[in-house]
Design a protein around this motif. Structure first.
Motif, PDB file in Angstrom:
ATOM      1  N   ARG A 262      -0.384  -3.910  45.055  1.00  0.00           N
ATOM      2  CA  ARG A 262      -0.032  -4.149  43.645  1.00  0.00           C
ATOM      3  C   ARG A 262      -1.324  -4.168  42.821  1.00  0.00           C
ATOM      4  NH1 ARG A 262       3.760  -9.315  43.173  1.00  0.00           N
ATOM      5  NH2 ARG A 262       3.903  -8.475  41.058  1.00  0.00           N
ATOM      6  N   PRO A 263      -1.945  -2.982  42.650  1.00  0.00           N
ATOM      7  CA  PRO A 263      -3.291  -2.916  42.056  1.00  0.00           C
ATOM      8  C   PRO A 263      -3.370  -3.525  40.649  1.00  0.00           C
ATOM      9  CG  PRO A 263      -2.333  -0.705  42.245  1.00  0.00           C
ATOM     10  CD  PRO A 263      -1.452  -1.631  43.034  1.00  0.00           C
ATOM     11  N   GLU A 264      -2.318  -3.333  39.849  1.00  0.00           N
ATOM     12  CA  GLU A 264      -2.387  -3.851  38.475  1.00  0.00           C
ATOM     13  C   GLU A 264      -2.317  -5.376  38.467  1.00  0.00           C
ATOM     14  OE1 GLU A 264      -0.444  -1.089  39.150  1.00  0.00           O
ATOM     15  OE2 GLU A 264      -1.723   0.374  38.109  1.00  0.00           O
ATOM     16  N   ALA A 265      -1.433  -5.920  39.289  1.00  0.00           N
ATOM     17  CA  ALA A 265      -1.323  -7.377  39.385  1.00  0.00           C
ATOM     18  C   ALA A 265      -2.640  -7.950  39.917  1.00  0.00           C
ATOM     19  CB  ALA A 265      -0.164  -7.753  40.311  1.00  0.00           C
ATOM     20  N   ASP A 266      -3.171  -7.291  40.938  1.00  0.00           N
ATOM     21  CA  ASP A 266      -4.430  -7.724  41.547  1.00  0.00           C
ATOM     22  C   ASP A 266      -5.543  -7.755  40.496  1.00  0.00           C
ATOM     23  OD1 ASP A 266      -6.207  -8.465  43.508  1.00  0.00           O
ATOM     24  OD2 ASP A 266      -6.565  -6.424  44.206  1.00  0.00           O
ATOM     25  N   ASN A 267      -5.587  -6.698  39.675  1.00  0.00           N
ATOM     26  CA  ASN A 267      -6.636  -6.595  38.660  1.00  0.00           C
ATOM     27  C   ASN A 267      -6.533  -7.729  37.637  1.00  0.00           C
ATOM     28  OD1 ASN A 267      -8.822  -5.371  37.284  1.00  0.00           O
ATOM     29  ND2 ASN A 267      -7.391  -4.308  35.896  1.00  0.00           N
ATOM     30  N   LEU A 268      -5.319  -7.972  37.134  1.00  0.00           N
ATOM     31  CA  LEU A 268      -5.169  -9.008  36.097  1.00  0.00           C
ATOM     32  C   LEU A 268      -5.455 -10.399  36.664  1.00  0.00           C
ATOM     33  CD1 LEU A 268      -2.054  -7.759  34.054  1.00  0.00           C
ATOM     34  CD2 LEU A 268      -4.491  -7.434  33.561  1.00  0.00           C
ATOM     35  N   VAL A 269      -5.039 -10.624  37.893  1.00  0.00           N
ATOM     36  CA  VAL A 269      -5.339 -11.922  38.530  1.00  0.00           C
ATOM     37  C   VAL A 269      -6.854 -12.048  38.739  1.00  0.00           C
ATOM     38  CG1 VAL A 269      -5.059 -13.295  40.647  1.00  0.00           C
ATOM     39  CG2 VAL A 269      -3.072 -12.168  39.608  1.00  0.00           C
ATOM     40  N   GLY A 270      -7.478 -10.938  39.137  1.00  0.00           N
ATOM     41  CA  GLY A 270      -8.936 -10.934  39.339  1.00  0.00           C
ATOM     42  C   GLY A 270      -9.683 -11.214  38.041  1.00  0.00           C
ATOM     43  N   ILE A 271      -9.219 -10.622  36.955  1.00  0.00           N
ATOM     44  CA  ILE A 271      -9.862 -10.844  35.652  1.00  0.00           C
ATOM     45  C   ILE A 271      -9.692 -12.308  35.237  1.00  0.00           C
ATOM     46  CG2 ILE A 271      -9.704 -10.314  33.173  1.00  0.00           C
ATOM     47  CD1 ILE A 271      -9.038  -7.400  33.962  1.00  0.00           C
ATOM     48  N   PHE A 272      -8.475 -12.832  35.430  1.00  0.00           N
ATOM     49  CA  PHE A 272      -8.226 -14.241  35.093  1.00  0.00           C
ATOM     50  C   PHE A 272      -9.174 -15.137  35.886  1.00  0.00           C
ATOM     51  CE2 PHE A 272      -5.041 -17.197  33.206  1.00  0.00           C
ATOM     52  CZ  PHE A 272      -5.551 -18.386  33.721  1.00  0.00           C
ATOM     53  N   ALA A 273      -9.262 -14.863  37.197  1.00  0.00           N
ATOM     54  CA  ALA A 273     -10.096 -15.697  38.067  1.00  0.00           C
ATOM     55  C   ALA A 273     -11.554 -15.648  37.617  1.00  0.00           C
ATOM     56  CB  ALA A 273      -9.972 -15.222  39.515  1.00  0.00           C
ATOM     57  N   ALA A 274     -12.031 -14.439  37.319  1.00  0.00           N
ATOM     58  CA  ALA A 274     -13.443 -14.294  36.927  1.00  0.00           C
ATOM     59  C   ALA A 274     -13.708 -15.017  35.611  1.00  0.00           C
ATOM     60  CB  ALA A 274     -13.799 -12.820  36.803  1.00  0.00           C
ATOM     61  N   LEU A 275     -12.810 -14.848  34.657  1.00  0.00           N
ATOM     62  CA  LEU A 275     -13.014 -15.489  33.347  1.00  0.00           C
ATOM     63  C   LEU A 275     -12.968 -17.010  33.470  1.00  0.00           C
ATOM     64  CD1 LEU A 275     -10.863 -13.166  31.039  1.00  0.00           C
ATOM     65  CD2 LEU A 275     -13.355 -13.451  30.926  1.00  0.00           C
ATOM     66  N   ALA A 276     -12.131 -17.505  34.401  1.00  0.00           N
ATOM     67  CA  ALA A 276     -11.968 -18.958  34.552  1.00  0.00           C
ATOM     68  C   ALA A 276     -12.947 -19.540  35.566  1.00  0.00           C
ATOM     69  CB  ALA A 276     -10.535 -19.269  34.978  1.00  0.00           C
ATOM     70  N   ASP A 277     -13.755 -18.656  36.204  1.00  0.00           N
ATOM     71  CA  ASP A 277     -14.657 -19.107  37.259  1.00  0.00           C
ATOM     72  C   ASP A 277     -13.902 -19.766  38.399  1.00  0.00           C
ATOM     73  OD1 ASP A 277     -17.335 -18.721  37.670  1.00  0.00           O
ATOM     74  OD2 ASP A 277     -17.878 -19.776  35.825  1.00  0.00           O
ATOM     75  N   LYS A 278     -12.790 -19.156  38.770  1.00  0.00           N
ATOM     76  CA  LYS A 278     -11.974 -19.666  39.872  1.00  0.00           C
ATOM     77  C   LYS A 278     -11.775 -18.549  40.885  1.00  0.00           C
ATOM     78  CE  LYS A 278      -9.125 -22.915  37.242  1.00  0.00           C
ATOM     79  NZ  LYS A 278      -7.839 -23.084  36.552  1.00  0.00           N
ATOM     80  N   THR A 279     -11.120 -18.856  42.003  1.00  0.00           N
ATOM     81  CA  THR A 279     -10.769 -17.801  42.948  1.00  0.00           C
ATOM     82  C   THR A 279      -9.366 -17.289  42.608  1.00  0.00           C
ATOM     83  OG1 THR A 279      -9.706 -19.319  44.473  1.00  0.00           O
ATOM     84  CG2 THR A 279     -12.079 -18.963  44.773  1.00  0.00           C
ATOM     85  N   LYS A 280      -9.052 -16.109  43.160  1.00  0.00           N
ATOM     86  CA  LYS A 280      -7.701 -15.575  42.959  1.00  0.00           C
ATOM     87  C   LYS A 280      -6.676 -16.540  43.543  1.00  0.00           C
ATOM     88  CE  LYS A 280      -8.964 -10.693  43.274  1.00  0.00           C
ATOM     89  NZ  LYS A 280      -8.722  -9.448  44.022  1.00  0.00           N
ATOM     90  N   ALA A 281      -7.050 -17.165  44.669  1.00  0.00           N
ATOM     91  CA  ALA A 281      -6.122 -18.124  45.302  1.00  0.00           C
ATOM     92  C   ALA A 281      -5.806 -19.278  44.336  1.00  0.00           C
ATOM     93  CB  ALA A 281      -6.725 -18.650  46.605  1.00  0.00           C
ATOM     94  N   ASP A 282      -6.839 -19.760  43.634  1.00  0.00           N
ATOM     95  CA  ASP A 282      -6.611 -20.830  42.639  1.00  0.00           C
ATOM     96  C   ASP A 282      -5.607 -20.373  41.583  1.00  0.00           C
ATOM     97  OD1 ASP A 282      -8.597 -22.394  43.815  1.00  0.00           O
ATOM     98  OD2 ASP A 282     -10.176 -21.671  42.459  1.00  0.00           O
ATOM     99  N   VAL A 283      -5.829 -19.138  41.109  1.00  0.00           N
ATOM    100  CA  VAL A 283      -4.980 -18.627  40.018  1.00  0.00           C
ATOM    101  C   VAL A 283      -3.538 -18.512  40.504  1.00  0.00           C
ATOM    102  CG1 VAL A 283      -4.584 -16.678  38.457  1.00  0.00           C
ATOM    103  CG2 VAL A 283      -6.928 -17.387  38.991  1.00  0.00           C
ATOM    104  N   LEU A 284      -3.379 -18.015  41.751  1.00  0.00           N
ATOM    105  CA  LEU A 284      -2.020 -17.842  42.270  1.00  0.00           C
ATOM    106  C   LEU A 284      -1.370 -19.183  42.588  1.00  0.00           C
ATOM    107  CD1 LEU A 284      -2.458 -14.622  44.416  1.00  0.00           C
ATOM    108  CD2 LEU A 284      -1.447 -14.849  42.130  1.00  0.00           C
ATOM    109  N   ALA A 285      -2.195 -20.170  42.934  1.00  0.00           N
ATOM    110  CA  ALA A 285      -1.629 -21.507  43.164  1.00  0.00           C
ATOM    111  C   ALA A 285      -0.984 -22.006  41.875  1.00  0.00           C
ATOM    112  CB  ALA A 285      -2.723 -22.464  43.628  1.00  0.00           C
ATOM    113  N   GLU A 286      -1.585 -21.598  40.751  1.00  0.00           N
ATOM    114  CA  GLU A 286      -1.054 -22.039  39.459  1.00  0.00           C
ATOM    115  C   GLU A 286       0.102 -21.156  38.981  1.00  0.00           C
ATOM    116  OE1 GLU A 286      -4.175 -22.442  36.558  1.00  0.00           O
ATOM    117  OE2 GLU A 286      -2.757 -22.815  34.926  1.00  0.00           O
ATOM    118  N   PHE A 287      -0.026 -19.817  39.188  1.00  0.00           N
ATOM    119  CA  PHE A 287       0.941 -18.897  38.576  1.00  0.00           C
ATOM    120  C   PHE A 287       1.891 -18.230  39.565  1.00  0.00           C
ATOM    121  CE2 PHE A 287      -2.379 -19.178  35.325  1.00  0.00           C
ATOM    122  CZ  PHE A 287      -1.613 -19.355  34.179  1.00  0.00           C
ATOM    123  N   GLY A 288       1.753 -18.504  40.862  1.00  0.00           N
ATOM    124  CA  GLY A 288       2.646 -17.886  41.845  1.00  0.00           C
ATOM    125  C   GLY A 288       4.106 -18.134  41.475  1.00  0.00           C
TER     126      GLY A 288
END
Ligand code: TRP
Length: 354
Positions: A262-288
């Motif tokens: 899911r490249p597009e989902a991966d990209n947006l989660v990656g951008i969120f993580a980078a902007l928030a200084d978090k890991t993708k796992a953190d972001v998915l823990a919040e938005f999964g």
């Protein structure tokens, strides 16, 4: 055994607008590195001539990269921000390196092959010699650490090869000057004038992909402006581009594994993580489990929060070109003093009369 004094150096070409990928991948790292290091950040305007000789707005491009450096938080007083052409010693050392580097080494450079394309006969000699000038940018300050993207790794290996050959070929001339330093390269003791540079590639920087196609890198040359977030985009543009970004119909997964395929989902989660200084796992823990209709507005808020102040400051700086030019002039002067010290030593090592 002594060591080379740590010095961070990096360069950005004044071509095209800077986008989110440049910010997260390069400029934000430059900002972080200045806390603990002596840093030099260079707008490499000589390199900009290699692919295309005539530029419509060269001055504006140089100022805009400089404005981005300053707006992102690089301190030009504590560190050095300058443009390459104000320090002619780069070109002088590049000439010497042209005589150190072997044609066989240059022929292996994948970036040259990519940029020259099919009609290699029509590529400029400068494009071919590009990596030699890049080595000179770094080594004219005897810099030790270079934050770059993955695509520049081969050029840094070449920089080490050039430094190593210079050190070896001139070893007996370097020794009596007392300017060299004993280092070991692999297991080999070397009396070196030039350090072996280390790339700084790791870190939280994600590969930021196109907002329209998650399999392509976000790029300034993509014909669709909707594919990227430019540092000069205002909040409305950022919001519109994220809302229109390509996604798939599913909810976000709760685990990073679920982003596979899911490249597009991966990209947006990656951008969120980078902007928030978090890991993708953190972001998915919040938005999964959430839909993009929930995730995208959160990403818009975050992107605007991080980028709007940079954008506003860039605009303010661009309205005062005299100030930007003064920063570059001051940086150029301080860089020139350092570069001239090296070149005086290099001329002595080679044996030029002065
Ligand atoms: N080649 C680098 C790039 O395209 C730009 C560059 C030129 C550079 N000189 C440099 C980067 C010296 C690091 C150090 O990204």
């Amino acid at each position: 055994m002594s060591e080379f004094k740590p010095l961070v150096f990096s360069g950005v070409q004044p071509t095209g607008n800077l986008h989110l990928g440049n910010y997260l991948g390069a400029i934000r790292k430059f900002v972080a590195l200045q806390e603990k290091n002596d840093c030099m950040y260079c707008v490499v305007d000589l390199h900009a001539l290699t692919a295309q000789l005539v530029h419509e707005d060269m001055i504006g491009q140089i100022r805009s990269i400089t404005a981005a450096f300053l707006a992102a938080g690089i301190d030009p007083k504590q560190h050095i921000v300058f443009n390459q052409s104000q320090v002619p010693q780069h070109a002088e050392l590049a000439w010497i390196f042209n005589c150190v580097a072997r044609i066989g080494w240059m022929n292996r450079m994948t970036q040259f092959k990519d940029k020259a394309g099919k009609d290699r006969e029509q590529a400029s000699l400068g494009l071919y010699a590009y990596p030699s000038l890049m080595a000179a940018d770094i080594l004219v300050y005897r810099a030790t650490h270079v934050p770059v993207g993955e695509d520049q790794k081969q050029h840094l290996e070449l920089t080490r090869d050039i430094a190593m050959k210079f050190n070896m070929d001139f070893m007996e001339k370097i020794r009596p000057t007392g300017l060299g330093i004993d280092i070991t390269v692999g297991d080999e003791p070397v009396h070196a004038y030039f350090p072996m540079v280390e790339p700084l590639i790791d870190g939280p920087a994600p590969r930021v992909m196109s907002l329209k196609d998650g399999s392509k890198k976000m790029s300034k040359s993509d014909p669709s402006d909707l594919s990227r977030i430019n540092l000069m985009d205002d909040s409305d543009a950022i919001s519109k581009k994220i809302r229109k970004a390509k996604t798939d119909p599913d909810a976000l997964p709760s685990e990073v594994d679920g982003l596979k395929g899911r490249p597009e989902a991966d990209n947006l989660v990656g951008i969120f993580a980078a902007l928030a200084d978090k890991t993708k796992a953190d972001v998915l823990a919040e938005f999964g489990g959430q839909q993009f209709s929930v995730f995208k507005p959160a990403l818009v808020d975050l992107a605007v929060e991080v980028l709007a102040p940079i954008n506003a400051e860039m605009r303010r700086l661009m309205d005062d070109p005299g100030h930007i030019d003064a920063v570059l002039r001051d940086g150029g002067e301080r860089a020139r003093a350092r570069a001239e010290k090296t070149m005086t030593e290099v001329r002595d090592i080679i044996g030029f009369v002065r």
